[in-house]
Design a protein around this motif. Structure first.
Motif, PDB file in Angstrom:
ATOM      1  N   GLN A 142       0.914  -1.721   0.067  1.00  0.00           N
ATOM      2  CA  GLN A 142      -0.091   0.121  -0.016  1.00  0.00           C
ATOM      3  C   GLN A 142       0.131   1.306   0.051  1.00  0.00           C
ATOM      4  N   TYR A 143       1.994   1.399   0.739  1.00  0.00           N
ATOM      5  CA  TYR A 143       2.968   2.282   0.805  1.00  0.00           C
ATOM      6  C   TYR A 143       3.506   2.672  -0.585  1.00  0.00           C
ATOM      7  N   VAL A 144       3.605   1.904  -1.251  1.00  0.00           N
ATOM      8  CA  VAL A 144       4.266   1.858  -2.921  1.00  0.00           C
ATOM      9  C   VAL A 144       3.291   1.974  -3.358  1.00  0.00           C
ATOM     10  N   ARG A 145       2.399   1.843  -3.825  1.00  0.00           N
ATOM     11  CA  ARG A 145       1.011   2.224  -4.388  1.00  0.00           C
ATOM     12  C   ARG A 145       0.966   3.957  -3.944  1.00  0.00           C
ATOM     13  N   GLU A 146       0.286   4.293  -2.537  1.00  0.00           N
ATOM     14  CA  GLU A 146       0.642   5.365  -2.749  1.00  0.00           C
ATOM     15  C   GLU A 146       1.173   6.484  -2.926  1.00  0.00           C
ATOM     16  N   GLY A 147       2.407   5.758  -3.075  1.00  0.00           N
ATOM     17  CA  GLY A 147       4.033   7.069  -2.847  1.00  0.00           C
ATOM     18  C   GLY A 147       4.603   7.015  -1.676  1.00  0.00           C
ATOM     19  N   LYS A 148       4.483   6.679  -0.483  1.00  0.00           N
ATOM     20  CA  LYS A 148       5.113   6.831   0.647  1.00  0.00           C
ATOM     21  C   LYS A 148       6.616   6.218   1.059  1.00  0.00           C
ATOM     22  N   LEU A 149       6.586   4.558   0.181  1.00  0.00           N
ATOM     23  CA  LEU A 149       8.123   4.433  -0.683  1.00  0.00           C
ATOM     24  C   LEU A 149       8.415   4.862  -1.489  1.00  0.00           C
ATOM     25  N   LYS A 150       9.389   4.718  -2.133  1.00  0.00           N
ATOM     26  CA  LYS A 150       9.552   4.632  -3.682  1.00  0.00           C
ATOM     27  C   LYS A 150       9.866   3.182  -4.719  1.00  0.00           C
ATOM     28  N   GLY A 151       9.306   2.811  -4.946  1.00  0.00           N
ATOM     29  CA  GLY A 151       9.735   1.521  -5.401  1.00  0.00           C
ATOM     30  C   GLY A 151       9.693   1.513  -7.352  1.00  0.00           C
ATOM     31  N   VAL A 152      10.895   0.242  -7.620  1.00  0.00           N
ATOM     32  CA  VAL A 152      11.389   0.557  -8.976  1.00  0.00           C
ATOM     33  C   VAL A 152      11.240  -0.960  -9.179  1.00  0.00           C
ATOM     34  N   LYS A 153      10.991  -1.199  -9.988  1.00  0.00           N
ATOM     35  CA  LYS A 153      10.353  -2.459 -10.676  1.00  0.00           C
ATOM     36  C   LYS A 153      12.301  -3.267 -11.106  1.00  0.00           C
ATOM     37  N   LYS A 154      12.099  -4.856 -10.626  1.00  0.00           N
ATOM     38  CA  LYS A 154      13.249  -5.106 -10.872  1.00  0.00           C
ATOM     39  C   LYS A 154      13.200  -6.425 -11.302  1.00  0.00           C
ATOM     40  N   TRP A 155      13.767  -7.283 -12.524  1.00  0.00           N
ATOM     41  CA  TRP A 155      13.186  -9.002 -12.893  1.00  0.00           C
ATOM     42  C   TRP A 155      11.873  -8.796 -12.159  1.00  0.00           C
ATOM     43  N   ARG A 156      10.682  -8.266 -12.336  1.00  0.00           N
ATOM     44  CA  ARG A 156       9.639  -8.172 -12.488  1.00  0.00           C
ATOM     45  C   ARG A 156       8.534  -8.346 -11.361  1.00  0.00           C
ATOM     46  N   ASN A 157       9.815  -7.060 -10.211  1.00  0.00           N
ATOM     47  CA  ASN A 157       8.859  -7.582  -9.430  1.00  0.00           C
ATOM     48  C   ASN A 157       9.727  -5.876  -8.452  1.00  0.00           C
ATOM     49  N   TRP A 158       8.799  -5.487  -7.362  1.00  0.00           N
ATOM     50  CA  TRP A 158       9.065  -4.348  -7.160  1.00  0.00           C
ATOM     51  C   TRP A 158      10.565  -4.268  -5.856  1.00  0.00           C
ATOM     52  N   MET A 159      10.877  -3.428  -5.741  1.00  0.00           N
ATOM     53  CA  MET A 159      12.128  -3.206  -4.857  1.00  0.00           C
ATOM     54  C   MET A 159      12.277  -1.862  -4.145  1.00  0.00           C
ATOM     55  N   ILE A 160      13.250  -1.951  -3.166  1.00  0.00           N
ATOM     56  CA  ILE A 160      12.595  -0.424  -2.535  1.00  0.00           C
ATOM     57  C   ILE A 160      13.965  -0.251  -2.423  1.00  0.00           C
ATOM     58  N   PRO A 161      14.871   1.125  -2.630  1.00  0.00           N
ATOM     59  CA  PRO A 161      15.842   1.503  -2.399  1.00  0.00           C
ATOM     60  C   PRO A 161      16.648   1.551  -1.141  1.00  0.00           C
ATOM     61  N   SER A 162      17.707   1.361  -0.393  1.00  0.00           N
ATOM     62  CA  SER A 162      18.191   1.282   0.494  1.00  0.00           C
ATOM     63  C   SER A 162      17.302   2.649   1.205  1.00  0.00           C
ATOM     64  N   ASN A 163      18.111   4.039   0.861  1.00  0.00           N
ATOM     65  CA  ASN A 163      18.458   4.769   0.985  1.00  0.00           C
ATOM     66  C   ASN A 163      16.730   5.362   0.846  1.00  0.00           C
TER      67      ASN A 163
END
Length: 270
Positions: free
Chosen positions: A58-79
């Motif tokens: 939900q946080y990723v959908r709402e933009g509270k956590l910035k996710g990126v697509k990697k190997w067809r999956n959502w990933m979150i940068p450490s920063n």
């Protein structure tokens, strides 16, 4: 930044930071190449933040956590994870992209299996609030402020979170094992890939199980020397097979670069 603040950051670069030029990151924010160096799955992020997987999605959908697509999956940068933790713990809203720094007390963050003895998330604004002149003793002030139970001058490094491979594993949030010595079969590393989609490629049909059950380092070295030739001969079009092996080659490259850095630092330290 003021002239005094620039001098403080330059001192941190020369005295405390290993590889990263913080003086470039602070005014310009993280570059995508740096920001995306250390990525975590949504399940790992849930464990780090102590939230449910549903909440993280939900946080990723709402933009509270910035996710990126990697190997067809959502990933979150450490920063991005560090930014979320910092805001939750400190109660200060940060502009997205602000590089999160980390004060670290440890032996050597670049040696295999070494975890931090202690660490504390901070921003350059925190440093400027504590260190006001170029003559201030950075190590003593930060140690007394963030690590009051530890001996004075015990601070070892100040680094951007995104500059430390496997930061949340090394900091104890997740189990850590160095990739260069990874013994887990590739079939587990890439368990998200639908392996049945690979069976339609004749030239790998007899070899896929063998490669997926080798350790990543061994398998990727074999793929580099063998499958690149096969792909060229078969004139394959882009498909999930190529995407998988592209990911494996990326992993091989990362392993080689990490091993090279570790060996260089061992040589430099004698």
């Amino acid at each position: 930044m003021t002239k005094s603040q620039e001098e403080i950051i330059e001192r941190i670069d020369s005295e405390f930071s290993k590889d990263c030029n913080i003086s470039l990151l602070v005014p310009n924010k993280l570059t995508p190449q740096i920001e995306l160096q250390d990525l975590y799955t949504l399940d790992e992020v849930a464990k780090i933040l102590g939230k449910s997987l549903v909440t993280i999605r939900q946080y990723v959908r709402e933009g509270k956590l910035k996710g990126v697509k990697k190997w067809r999956n959502w990933m979150i940068p450490s920063n991005e994870i560090a930014r979320f933790l910092y805001e939750s713990q400190i109660g200060v809203k940060l502009e997205k992209g602000t590089p999160i720094l980390v004060a670290i007390v440890c032996m050597d963050i670049y040696e295999n299996d070494i975890k931090f003895d202690a660490s504390h998330l901070l921003t350059h604004h925190d440093i400027f609030n504590l260190i006001t002149t170029e003559e201030d003793d950075i190590r003593e002030i930060i140690t007394k402020t963030f690590f009051p139970k530890l001996p004075t001058h015990s601070l070892d490094w100040i680094e951007p979170v995104s500059n430390i491979p496997h930061f949340f594993r090394r900091a104890g949030y997740l189990p850590y094992q160095d990739e260069t010595n990874e013994i887990t079969p590739l079939s587990i590393v890439f368990d998200q890939v639908k392996l049945e989609n690979l069976k339609n490629m004749p030239f790998i049909k007899g070899d896929i199980d063998r490669y997926l059950n080798q350790p990543p380092k061994e398998a990727t070295e074999n793929i580099l020397t063998y499958f690149s030739q096969e792909m060229e001969q078969e004139k394959l079009t882009p498909n999930i097979t190529l995407k998988l092996y592209k990911a494996l080659l990326e992993l091989a490259k990362e392993n080689k670069e990490l091993s090279k850095k570790i060996n260089e630092r061992k040589d430099a330290n004698g």
